[in-house]
Design an enzyme around this catalytic site. Structure first.
Site, PDB file in Angstrom:
ATOM      1  CB  CYS A   1      -0.929  -0.016   1.206  1.00  0.00           C
ATOM      2  SG  CYS A   1      -1.968   1.461   1.308  1.00  0.00           S
TER       3      CYS A   1
ATOM      4  CB  CYS B   1      -0.512   2.562   4.004  1.00  0.00           C
ATOM      5  SG  CYS B   1      -1.977   1.816   3.307  1.00  0.00           S
ATOM      6  CG  ASP B   2       3.205   1.359   4.478  1.00  0.00           C
ATOM      7  OD1 ASP B   2       2.792   1.905   5.510  1.00  0.00           O
ATOM      8  OD2 ASP B   2       2.963   0.181   4.185  1.00  0.00           O
TER       9      ASP B   2
END
Ligand code: NAP
Length: 316
Positions: free
Chosen positions: A142, A145-146
């Site tokens: 992701c 997300c990261d």
């Protein structure tokens, strides 16, 4: 379901299947509506966020929060209002008549007036041992997300579909270099996404290549890649490895009972969480292949609990 005796089975007004952000938000709302939902956690309690580290994009946490900690707080909040959180995986479901019949861990019968499906989706991984070991430590599925953790670092994305293109483009905002590794010599992504990737100055595509190992002791520091045409093996030094080879919604146990799209995502009626079966509601990544964020999953979880509650009132 054969051989399971439902006479005397546990009865619940609402059963929630899955405890990611969608399921636990549904649990919170259903509990606060006095429905005392039974919530079956499934094989990955807390869902996909359990495998992420810092969550920086969930509103309300200005300093970020660790994924597992956030899910623990979701759980506590739902439990505080009487959600009945259970270990156990719903392994089969029969929606042909009401109350619906569910089997937990292949042996325990449970019946429910309404069911909220929040079984989520699972990112597909290549299946390498070190990929698993370094998940959350440089390996991610992701970029949203990261990605921000890889500012000015070099990262690689594996995959050739739209998700891989999106992940690669998103990563160019942070990373100094983004390698896209694809096993063939052509992407399957839409032309417009391909063009954006291919023309981006930070992106380098490595064609006809597979990833055969992920290197690093505590954090990723490289990949072993193999050219499938020449057999050449080399090390690619990168700090981030984003796997973008597809997601799979966890909806197999429902078979053909719920209408799904060609990828297996449950189809919900417009502006609601109603599925094709009256009394069954779906939320989170099991029905959303577009946004796939914790906050959107929580939003649809809330919708599912409200829909279920109103539907139950309508049945009385
Ligand atoms: P996808 O289209 O199925 O693509 C998966 C990619 O991963 C393919 O290029 C495939 O290679 C590769 N792959 C699969 N298994 C692999 C393995 N073991 N090792 C290496 N590579 C592997 O999946 P997706 O990109 O997640 O997209 C899913 C669907 O959502 C698609 O319909 C897509 O169009 C849609 N989507 C749309 C958008 C958008 O419109 N903005 C964004 C994201 C997703 P091969 O090509 O060789 O099979």
């Amino acid at each position: 379901m054969e051989g399971i005796d439902f006479a005397g089975a546990e009865y619940h007004k609402v059963v929630i299947i899955g405890t990611g952000p969608a399921g636990l938000t549904a649990a919170l709302y259903a509990a606060r509506a006095n429905l005392a939902p039974a919530v079956f956690q499934g094989p990955e309690p807390g869902g996909q966020l359990i495998t992420t580290t810092d969550v920086e994009n969930y509103p309300g946490f200005p300093d970020g929060i660790m994924g597992p900690q956030m899910m623990e707080q979701f759980e506590q909040q739902a439990a505080r209002f009487g959600a009945d959180l259970r270990y156990g995986t719903v392994t089969s479901a029969d929606f042909s008549e009401r109350p619906f019949r569910l089997v937990v861990d292949e042996e325990t019968p449970v019946v429910a007036e309404a069911v909220v499906v929040s079984t989520g989706a699972s990112a597909q991984y290549i299946g390498l041992e070190n990929e698993r070991r370094l998940l959350g430590h440089g390996v991610s599925a992701c970029a949203t997300c990261d990605g921000a953790f890889f500012r000015d670092q070099e990262v690689a994305v594996v995959g050739g579909g739209d998700t891989a293109m999106e992940e690669a483009l998103f990563l160019t905002r942070f990373a100094s270099r983004v390698y896209v590794i694809h096993r063939r010599d052509a992407f399957r992504a839409s032309q417009i996404m391909q063009d954006r990737v291919l023309s981006h100055e930070k992106v380098e595509v490595i064609w006809n290549t597979t990833v055969t190992d992920v290197l690093g002791d505590k954090e990723v520091d490289g990949l072993v890649i193999e050219n499938v045409e020449t057999g050449d093996v080399r090390t690619l030094p990168v700090q981030g490895f984003f796997v973008a080879i597809g997601h799979k919604p966890n909806t197999e146990i429902f078979g053909e009972q719920l209408k799904k799209n060609e990828m297996g995502y449950i189809i919900t009626k417009p502006d609601s969480t109603y599925t094709s079966v009256e009394g069954v509601f779906a939320c989170g990544d099991a029905q959303d292949h577009v946004y796939r964020q914790a906050v959107t999953a929580a939003g649809t979880g809330c919708m599912a609990a409200i829909d279920a509650e109103r539907w139950l009132v309508g049945q009385e």
